[in-house]
Design an enzyme around this catalytic site. Structure first.
Site, PDB file in Angstrom:
ATOM      1  N   CYS A   1      -3.170  -2.240   4.517  1.00 58.16           N
ATOM      2  CA  CYS A   1      -2.800  -0.830   4.700  1.00 58.16           C
ATOM      3  C   CYS A   1      -1.273  -0.728   4.599  1.00 58.16           C
ATOM      4  O   CYS A   1      -0.598  -1.728   4.341  1.00 58.16           O
ATOM      5  CB  CYS A   1      -3.316  -0.313   6.045  1.00 58.16           C
ATOM      6  SG  CYS A   1      -3.358   1.488   6.143  1.00 58.16           S
TER       7      CYS A   1
ATOM      8  N   HIS B   1      -2.606  -4.041  11.140  1.00 54.59           N
ATOM      9  CA  HIS B   1      -2.708  -3.440  12.467  1.00 54.59           C
ATOM     10  C   HIS B   1      -2.389  -4.442  13.558  1.00 54.59           C
ATOM     11  O   HIS B   1      -2.342  -4.109  14.722  1.00 54.59           O
ATOM     12  CB  HIS B   1      -4.089  -2.820  12.666  1.00 54.59           C
ATOM     13  CG  HIS B   1      -4.304  -1.652  11.747  1.00 54.59           C
ATOM     14  ND1 HIS B   1      -5.011  -1.774  10.574  1.00 54.59           N
ATOM     15  CD2 HIS B   1      -3.868  -0.386  11.792  1.00 54.59           C
ATOM     16  CE1 HIS B   1      -4.997  -0.615   9.946  1.00 54.59           C
ATOM     17  NE2 HIS B   1      -4.315   0.252  10.658  1.00 54.59           N
TER      18      HIS B   1
ATOM     19  N   ASP C   1      -4.400   7.747  -2.229  1.00 52.28           N
ATOM     20  CA  ASP C   1      -4.952   7.213  -0.981  1.00 52.28           C
ATOM     21  C   ASP C   1      -6.144   8.038  -0.525  1.00 52.28           C
ATOM     22  O   ASP C   1      -6.057   9.264  -0.418  1.00 52.28           O
ATOM     23  CB  ASP C   1      -3.881   7.269   0.121  1.00 52.28           C
ATOM     24  CG  ASP C   1      -2.789   6.241  -0.096  1.00 52.28           C
ATOM     25  OD1 ASP C   1      -3.115   5.142  -0.582  1.00 52.28           O
ATOM     26  OD2 ASP C   1      -1.624   6.537   0.229  1.00 52.28           O
TER      27      ASP C   1
ATOM     28  N   GLU D   1      -9.355  -2.279   2.740  1.00 53.69           N
ATOM     29  CA  GLU D   1      -9.172  -3.060   3.958  1.00 53.69           C
ATOM     30  C   GLU D   1     -10.270  -4.102   4.039  1.00 53.69           C
ATOM     31  O   GLU D   1     -11.427  -3.782   3.857  1.00 53.69           O
ATOM     32  CB  GLU D   1      -9.251  -2.104   5.154  1.00 53.69           C
ATOM     33  CG  GLU D   1      -9.290  -2.785   6.479  1.00 53.69           C
ATOM     34  CD  GLU D   1      -9.550  -1.783   7.601  1.00 53.69           C
ATOM     35  OE1 GLU D   1      -9.042  -0.661   7.530  1.00 53.69           O
ATOM     36  OE2 GLU D   1     -10.279  -2.141   8.523  1.00 53.69           O
TER      37      GLU D   1
ATOM     38  N   SER E   1       3.771   2.519   2.372  1.00 55.20           N
ATOM     39  CA  SER E   1       4.854   2.729   3.325  1.00 55.20           C
ATOM     40  C   SER E   1       5.481   1.396   3.728  1.00 55.20           C
ATOM     41  O   SER E   1       4.817   0.358   3.741  1.00 55.20           O
ATOM     42  CB  SER E   1       4.331   3.463   4.567  1.00 55.20           C
ATOM     43  OG  SER E   1       3.294   2.741   5.160  1.00 55.20           O
TER      44      SER E   1
ATOM     45  N   ILE F   1       0.820  -1.214   0.000  1.00 55.15           N
ATOM     46  CA  ILE F   1       0.000   0.000   0.000  1.00 55.15           C
ATOM     47  C   ILE F   1       0.857   1.268   0.000  1.00 55.15           C
ATOM     48  O   ILE F   1       0.356   2.364  -0.215  1.00 55.15           O
ATOM     49  CB  ILE F   1      -0.984  -0.032   1.190  1.00 55.15           C
ATOM     50  CG1 ILE F   1      -1.819  -1.319   1.152  1.00 55.15           C
ATOM     51  CG2 ILE F   1      -1.911   1.161   1.205  1.00 55.15           C
ATOM     52  CD1 ILE F   1      -2.588  -1.547  -0.139  1.00 55.15           C
TER      53      ILE F   1
HETATM   54  N1  GLN Z   1       0.117   4.991   1.379  1.00 58.30           N
HETATM   55  C1  GLN Z   1      -0.133   5.102   2.774  1.00 58.30           C
HETATM   56  C2  GLN Z   1       0.773   4.150   3.547  1.00 58.30           C
HETATM   57  O1  GLN Z   1       1.062   3.124   3.048  1.00 58.30           O
HETATM   58  C3  GLN Z   1      -1.582   4.807   3.108  1.00 58.30           C
HETATM   59  C4  GLN Z   1      -1.883   5.039   4.559  1.00 58.30           C
HETATM   60  C5  GLN Z   1      -3.341   4.911   4.936  1.00 58.30           C
HETATM   61  O2  GLN Z   1      -4.139   4.410   4.226  1.00 58.30           O
HETATM   62  N2  GLN Z   1      -3.698   5.392   6.073  1.00 58.30           N
HETATM   63  O3  GLN Z   1       1.188   4.421   4.641  1.00 58.30           O
HETATM   64 ZN    ZN Z   2      -4.797   2.316   4.776  1.00 57.77          ZN
END
Ligand code: GLN
Ligand code: ZN
Length: 719
Positions: free
Chosen positions: A691, A659, A565, A630, A399, A397
């Site tokens: 995420c 998470h 995002d 998600e 990071s 996603i």
């Molecule tokens: N591109 C962001 C990351 O990967 C997305 C973060 C998010 O959805 N809160 O951190």
């Molecule tokens: Zn996310």
């Protein structure tokens, strides 16, 4: 005129809330120390309140989250000490977290389906609720608590609620007065629910405790019934919309109760129009015998004070009002109402920060700017050829782990201990590593890792014109997590490319495709404060145009995929469904304007933190190519909702719940995919985490991603 206030931030002037609790988690301080620091914060709060207002509740402090405290207060959970309390808040055994109404605060959700024979009992002695032992405590109300819990069968709700009411009866009998927050009263409620509220609250009529029933975030649809409940005072929001105010003007307010008129905005940072507030109060006072003025929403959505902003342009600072200044304004309103003070002039931003060129771009937008010329099906053909991806493409996603080292380097750079060149070289070396890692492990679409970004909104706010970021404007997002919402004070434009350098660099290091990574217009808006004299859709379109300029630059550099995002897309939706259309109209248009670019660039979007089933039709109007969403925590629901619509686009259901520190096995991810493949065709299916991986460590990331790749290989072999 008496002044009432509530919900002052609990973060502490020096963010000592965060510090002490996190130290406790690291075993560096003990329980007693945490209690001591939190008591001091409570003292600070009381001092500030006392300076400006007449009446305020206490016990607004929580060790982590007031909703968690409510479930403990009512005997559902009984942590024996802080250690057990925090086990409910974070880590393996923690309750799920979700957004609190349409704010960026997250609360812990009690899932009744996980509790055998739920029954309530008073648990006021618990360590978690010790701050409630005061003369005028504040509680979350029984209706709001249950309404925002999950896993309650509709048919069980009435009994549960009435049982809980009995527990509140017992709790309240310990006090002479208390504030009960029932923000869920502003939701779209069914007739049965309203009858239930009446039945429950009416049964408290004989209590001696003077109850202040507080509603906020919007108007109450059943206001006539609300006003008849046997409580001493009722708080109404007069800022969000006019409905409450107009009702009182027309129908009046019961003489035996106090109206707490929420006239000062608790959710935005601008100075009040005191003249307007005083005039409204004067009109109300003709209709209402017992009247007090207050903030219209809890103040914890705002930073503590503008006094700590010493680098800000004075002309801007002059018009800003954070929590402390809001209290000051309440006091001023009271004095002006009694003609003890001259009404201060209205602060206006006017032409400050406005930009003719940007406004012209907005004025000349045409219908076609919001609609892509090439259909999704056509784009798909073009992109498939260009990208040449396998079935079940794998990606992440955005990071990758933000390690201590990354944060340390950023700090030294911000403190000017290292030069920009040194910092940039460091970021590049991190990008080198993460590209190599992704290639080695076998991902198909790569990312650059976002090492240069602190926060996905603040990062862009610092690069766009029209924004100011604060030094000390911290606000709690959940638990001890804080962020600094930027302030949009003018028209938005992009003076320079914002992310091109890193993405271009990452792409130069690999033959695989690197995704460009941007935060979408709705999310930037949702997590910032913004002007109210500029139509919100225009602010969103200004953001959209700036982001589109960035995508056009990606195109010039040969970047083939860009992800926008939008994690706040659902959250920003108004509380009442009747207001949804207006919101989603501009939100969808803003997204489609952002991404209205060449069909050769594949547009991804990403959403998380919410239940998406109910907005699936709106999501379907966003013209992206791929959505990653998600799903790993609420698997079934989301898949079913895609079945109900004619969804043609590609989708990546998050198969790894990032998470949680648990490494997902190939088998459990396979389960999710197999279920999804009954509804979604295999040609449209991507494999990805749910995420960004920012909060995970490298070890978990390596193991989990390697399982994820195994999963994709297995799927390709099987099919
Ligand atoms: N591109 C962001 C990351 O990967 C997305 C973060 C998010 O959805 N809160 O951190
Ligand atoms: Zn996310």
């Amino acid at each position: 005129m008496k002044i009432y206030a509530y919900g002052f931030p609990r973060i502490g002037i020096n963010r000592e809330y965060k510090k002490v609790i996190e130290d406790y988690w690291k075993d560096e301080v003990d329980e007693e120390k945490v209690i001591g620091v939190l008591s001091n914060i409570q003292k600070q709060q009381i001092e500030i309140y006392t300076k400006y207002v007449d009446t305020f509740p206490q016990g607004e402090i929580s060790f982590y989250d007031p909703m968690l405290d409510t479930t403990i207060l009512s005997g559902i959970y009984e942590p024996k000490n802080l250690k057990e309390y925090y086990e409910l808040s974070r880590g393996m055994k923690a309750l799920e977290m979700t957004k609190w109404f349409n704010t960026n605060y997250h609360y812990l959700v009690t899932d009744f389906s996980k509790i055998k024979n739920p029954s309530f009992k008073v648990n006021l002695e618990n360590i978690a609720v010790q701050f409630k032992k005061c003369s005028f405590p504040q509680f979350i109300g029984p209706f709001t608590f249950l309404k925002l819990s999950k896993g309650i069968d509709k048919k069980d709700f009435p009994d549960l609620f009435l049982n809980l009411i009995n527990v509140y009866r017992e709790i309240l009998s310990n006090y002479k007065q208390a504030q009960i927050d029932e923000p869920a009263f502003v939701m779209d409620l069914e007739k049965d629910e309203i009858s239930l509220i009446k039945k429950g609250y009416n049964s408290l009529g004989d209590l001696k405790c003077k109850v202040t029933l507080m509603t906020y975030y919007s108007s109450v649809d059943f206001i006539e019934d609300l006003l008849s409940l046997p409580v001493s005072a009722i708080g109404l929001d007069f800022v969000h919309d006019k409905t409450n105010y107009e009702y009182i003007l027309e129908k009046g307010f019961p003489e035996d109760k106090i109206l707490i008129a929420g006239l000062v905005d608790g959710r935005n940072v601008w100075k009040e129009d005191i003249y307007n507030a005083v005039s409204k109060l004067k009109i109300l006072s003709k209709k209402v015998t017992n009247l007090m003025v207050s903030n219209a929403a809890p103040l914890y959505h705002l930073p503590i004070s503008t006094a700590f902003e010493n680098k800000m342009d004075v002309n801007l600072k002059k018009v800003l009002s954070f929590a402390t200044e809001k209290l000051e304004e309440l006091k001023t309103i009271g004095l002006c109402f009694e003609d003890k003070k001259e009404t201060p002039e209205k602060y206006v931003l006017g032409s400050y920060g406005r930009n003719d060129e940007v406004q012209k771009r907005i004025d000349t937008l045409k219908q076609e700017d919001f609609v892509k010329k090439v259909s999704y099906q056509e784009r798909r053909k073009i992109q498939d050829k260009l990208l040449n991806l396998p079935l079940f493409p794998t990606t992440t996603i955005g990071s990758f782990p933000q390690t201590g080292e990354v944060r340390k380097k950023r700090k030294s750079y911000l403190k000017k201990e290292i030069s920009f060149e040194e910092y940039k070289a460091f970021i590049r070396s991190e990008i080198d590593k993460v590209i190599k890692f992704q290639e080695d492990i076998g991902l198909d679409v790569l990312v650059h890792g976002e090492f240069e970004r602190t926060d996905m909104v603040e990062f862009f706010a610092q690069k766009l014109s029209g924004f100011v970021t604060t030094q000390n404007g911290w606000v709690l997002s959940y638990g001890t997590r804080v962020y600094r919402p930027p302030i949009i004070f003018g028209d938005i434009s992009r003076p320079n490319p914002m992310t091109i350098d890193e993405i271009k660099y990452a792409q130069s290091k690999t033959n695989k495709t690197v995704k460009g990574m941007l935060t979408g217009p709705v999310t930037i808006l949702a997590w910032s404060y913004y002007r109210e004299d500029i139509p919100i859709e225009n602010i969103a379109y200004q953001l959209a145009l700036s982001l589109r300029d960035e995508i056009l630059d990606y195109e010039k550099e040969g970047i083939k995929i860009v992800q926008i995002d939008e994690p706040a897309f659902r959250e920003k939706a108004p509380i009442k469904k009747r207001d949804w259309k207006g919101y989603f109209d501009w939100a969808i248009k803003a997204f489609n304007l952002t991404t209205n670019i060449s069909p050769e660039i594949q547009i991804h979007t990403h959403m998380c933190y919410s239940e998406f089933g109910e907005i699936i039709d709106y999501i379907n109007k966003m013209d992206f190519d791929v959505i990653s969403i998600e799903a790993s925590r609420s698997k079934g629901d989301i898949i079913e909702s895609f079945e109900g619509i004619d969804f043609k686009h590609q989708i990546g259901l998050g198969v790894w719940d990032i998470h949680s520190p648990i490494v997902p096995s190939v088998e459990e991810m396979m389960d999710i995919v197999k279920r999804a493949l009954q509804k979604i065709s295999k040609e449209n299916f991507w494999i990805n985490p749910d995420c960004g991986l920012k909060t995970r460590n490298w070890e978990e990331t390596r193991s989990s991603l390697s399982n994820l790749i195994k999963l994709a290989k297995k799927l390709r072999d099987e099919i």
